[in-house]
Scaffold this motif. Structure first.
Motif, PDB file in Angstrom:
ATOM      1  N   GLY A  65       9.723   0.231   6.814  1.00  0.00           N
ATOM      2  CA  GLY A  65       8.900   0.778   7.888  1.00  0.00           C
ATOM      3  C   GLY A  65       8.540   2.232   7.665  1.00  0.00           C
ATOM      4  N   THR A  66       9.070   2.858   6.601  1.00  0.00           N
ATOM      5  CA  THR A  66       8.808   4.265   6.289  1.00  0.00           C
ATOM      6  C   THR A  66       7.971   4.353   5.015  1.00  0.00           C
ATOM      7  N   PRO A  67       6.797   5.024   5.043  1.00  0.00           N
ATOM      8  CA  PRO A  67       5.974   5.134   3.832  1.00  0.00           C
ATOM      9  C   PRO A  67       6.733   5.783   2.681  1.00  0.00           C
ATOM     10  N   GLN A  68       6.579   5.213   1.511  1.00  0.00           N
ATOM     11  CA  GLN A  68       7.215   5.764   0.320  1.00  0.00           C
ATOM     12  C   GLN A  68       6.223   6.482  -0.581  1.00  0.00           C
ATOM     13  N   ILE A  69       4.935   6.144  -0.456  1.00  0.00           N
ATOM     14  CA  ILE A  69       3.890   6.908  -1.140  1.00  0.00           C
ATOM     15  C   ILE A  69       2.734   7.119  -0.174  1.00  0.00           C
ATOM     16  N   LEU A  70       2.115   8.301  -0.229  1.00  0.00           N
ATOM     17  CA  LEU A  70       0.971   8.617   0.626  1.00  0.00           C
ATOM     18  C   LEU A  70      -0.107   9.291  -0.214  1.00  0.00           C
ATOM     19  N   TRP A  71      -1.285   8.685  -0.245  1.00  0.00           N
ATOM     20  CA  TRP A  71      -2.422   9.271  -0.941  1.00  0.00           C
ATOM     21  C   TRP A  71      -3.040  10.371  -0.088  1.00  0.00           C
ATOM     22  N   PRO A  72      -3.663  11.385  -0.715  1.00  0.00           N
ATOM     23  CA  PRO A  72      -4.313  12.457   0.052  1.00  0.00           C
ATOM     24  C   PRO A  72      -5.520  11.940   0.814  1.00  0.00           C
ATOM     25  N   ASP A  73      -5.891  12.664   1.858  1.00  0.00           N
ATOM     26  CA  ASP A  73      -6.980  12.230   2.744  1.00  0.00           C
ATOM     27  C   ASP A  73      -8.289  12.009   2.000  1.00  0.00           C
ATOM     28  N   GLU A  74      -8.550  12.802   0.957  1.00  0.00           N
ATOM     29  CA  GLU A  74      -9.840  12.682   0.274  1.00  0.00           C
ATOM     30  C   GLU A  74      -9.971  11.381  -0.520  1.00  0.00           C
ATOM     31  N   PHE A  75      -8.858  10.637  -0.650  1.00  0.00           N
ATOM     32  CA  PHE A  75      -8.900   9.362  -1.362  1.00  0.00           C
ATOM     33  C   PHE A  75      -8.536   8.217  -0.438  1.00  0.00           C
ATOM     34  N   LYS A  76      -9.051   8.238   0.779  1.00  0.00           N
ATOM     35  CA  LYS A  76      -8.732   7.215   1.768  1.00  0.00           C
ATOM     36  C   LYS A  76      -9.101   5.810   1.297  1.00  0.00           C
ATOM     37  N   GLU A  77     -10.113   5.733   0.400  1.00  0.00           N
ATOM     38  CA  GLU A  77     -10.529   4.403  -0.056  1.00  0.00           C
ATOM     39  C   GLU A  77      -9.529   3.807  -1.041  1.00  0.00           C
ATOM     40  N   PHE A  78      -8.585   4.638  -1.522  1.00  0.00           N
ATOM     41  CA  PHE A  78      -7.572   4.159  -2.438  1.00  0.00           C
ATOM     42  C   PHE A  78      -6.243   3.999  -1.706  1.00  0.00           C
ATOM     43  N   GLY A  79      -5.315   3.395  -2.367  1.00  0.00           N
ATOM     44  CA  GLY A  79      -3.971   3.224  -1.822  1.00  0.00           C
ATOM     45  C   GLY A  79      -3.178   2.369  -2.781  1.00  0.00           C
TER      46      GLY A  79
ATOM     47  N   ASP B  81       0.846  -1.190   0.000  1.00  0.00           N
ATOM     48  CA  ASP B  81       0.000   0.000   0.000  1.00  0.00           C
ATOM     49  C   ASP B  81       0.885   1.244   0.000  1.00  0.00           C
ATOM     50  N   THR B  82       1.572   1.500   1.102  1.00  0.00           N
ATOM     51  CA  THR B  82       2.465   2.664   1.185  1.00  0.00           C
ATOM     52  C   THR B  82       3.905   2.320   0.828  1.00  0.00           C
ATOM     53  N   PHE B  83       4.183   1.051   0.567  1.00  0.00           N
ATOM     54  CA  PHE B  83       5.530   0.567   0.267  1.00  0.00           C
ATOM     55  C   PHE B  83       6.489   0.777   1.436  1.00  0.00           C
ATOM     56  N   ALA B  84       5.919   0.755   2.644  1.00  0.00           N
ATOM     57  CA  ALA B  84       6.749   0.788   3.852  1.00  0.00           C
ATOM     58  C   ALA B  84       7.124  -0.615   4.288  1.00  0.00           C
ATOM     59  N   ASN B  85       6.797  -1.600   3.447  1.00  0.00           N
ATOM     60  CA  ASN B  85       6.896  -2.986   3.867  1.00  0.00           C
ATOM     61  C   ASN B  85       8.310  -3.438   4.216  1.00  0.00           C
ATOM     62  N   ALA B  86       9.336  -2.886   3.585  1.00  0.00           N
ATOM     63  CA  ALA B  86      10.700  -3.300   3.886  1.00  0.00           C
ATOM     64  C   ALA B  86      11.381  -2.370   4.890  1.00  0.00           C
TER      65      ALA B  86
END
Length: 315
Positions: A131-145, A124-129
């Motif tokens: 632990g730090t998010p590499q992409i963050l979607w804006p709040d208005e698109f919470k249903e996406f990722g 989702d955020t590509f923090a999987n390896a």
């Protein structure tokens, strides 16, 4: 988020778009003829050995880690720069993400004879390896990722040499917690899943991120993505995906993944380096690439040409 592909030659039809939304993937579809892809890769692979203009230079190679050294070669290769902007790819991506789209990462995925299969995983955020998010979607698109990944076969991809596997419809629910951190061990011994398939995740055990420690992917629903050279598959990174092992017969299987997000998404927010897979590389020379439309948000550093001066053809 309003998807659109109107006026684009290779846009998804309404039926194809509905199928993508339901299953989480579309394809395979042809980007190049098999002989065209084979010839292009024969020409390009020697040039890619020269890392003098790569944005991570010899920094990644010096870390001894092949995963990071496979990142973002579209930023110095003219062929890969044109590839990420290929209309047969971008038209389909904009059908889902809308007209204003960035390519934020590319990766080579080689699988050599005898290599294990890749663990089932989602991102989702590509923090999987790290632990730090590499992409963050804006709040208005919470249903996406996540990101739209387009995985192009540069060689034959078969069940025997390690093609991709998907579990259709699994992109609607995340089974992994990316705020946890996996433990990297380059000498991690291959494990076998319940079906007896050797699996791993480039020195990690992806099961460490499971929300439910007893979770088991429903492999009875898995489909294998057999592809010819030059064919591509488009999928949400949140789709449960994996790969078969390379059985050992025949040459390396090679895929090239290009990853796309709307321009509203923040890429590497508040981050100056990539730290994962046992290596660290600086983002000082990195930039996202606008492949379609306009960027009116200004969140991310953009580059309009490769380090060798090749201009990205914005669609």
């Amino acid at each position: 988020m309003t998807a659109t592909g109107a006026g684009r030659a290779f846009a998804l039809s309404p039926e194809e778009l509905e199928s993508f939304r339901t299953n989480g993937f579309f394809g395979p579809f042809k980007v190049y003829e098999p002989e065209e892809m084979t010839g292009a890769w024969r020409r390009e692979r020697l040039g890619l050995m020269d890392r003098s203009m790569a944005v991570y230079g010899d920094e990644a190679a010096a870390s001894g880690n092949t995963n990071i050294s496979n990142y973002d070669r579209h930023l110095d290769s003219g062929f890969l720069a044109d590839h990420i902007c290929q209309e047969r790819i971008v038209d389909r991506v904009t059908s889902v993400l809308g007209p204003d789209v960035l390519c934020w990462r590319t990766e080579f995925f080689p699988k050599y004879p005898g290599d294990e299969g890749t663990d089932w995983h989602q991102a989702d955020t590509f923090a999987n390896a790290s632990g730090t998010p590499q992409i963050l979607w804006p709040d208005e698109f919470k249903e996406f990722g996540g990101t739209i990944t387009v995985w192009t076969a540069f060689t034959e991809a078969t069940v025997d040499n390690g093609c991709l596997q998907f579990i259709p419809g699994s992109h609607e629910q995340m089974n992994y917690d990316e705020t946890k951190k996996m433990h990297y061990d380059p000498d991690r011994i291959n494990r076998q899943d319940k079906q007896g398939t050797r699996r791993g995740f480039f020195g990690y055990d992806y099961r460490e991120l499971q929300k439910d420690p007893d979770f088991e992917p429903d492999e009875s629903r898995a489909v294998s993505m057999v592809m010819r050279p030059g064919e591509a598959i488009m999928f949400w990174s949140t789709l449960m995906h994996a790969s078969h092992p390379h059985g050992g017969a025949g040459p390396m299987r090679l895929g090239f993944a290009s990853r796309y997000v709307p321009t509203s998404v923040r890429v590497y927010p508040d981050t100056e380096a990539i730290e994962e897979y046992g290596g660290t590389v600086s983002l000082e020379r990195y930039g996202t690439v606008l492949v379609s439309g306009r960027d009116t948000h200004g969140h991310n550093r953009l580059t309009d040409r490769t380090t060798r001066g090749h201009v990205f053809p914005v669609r």
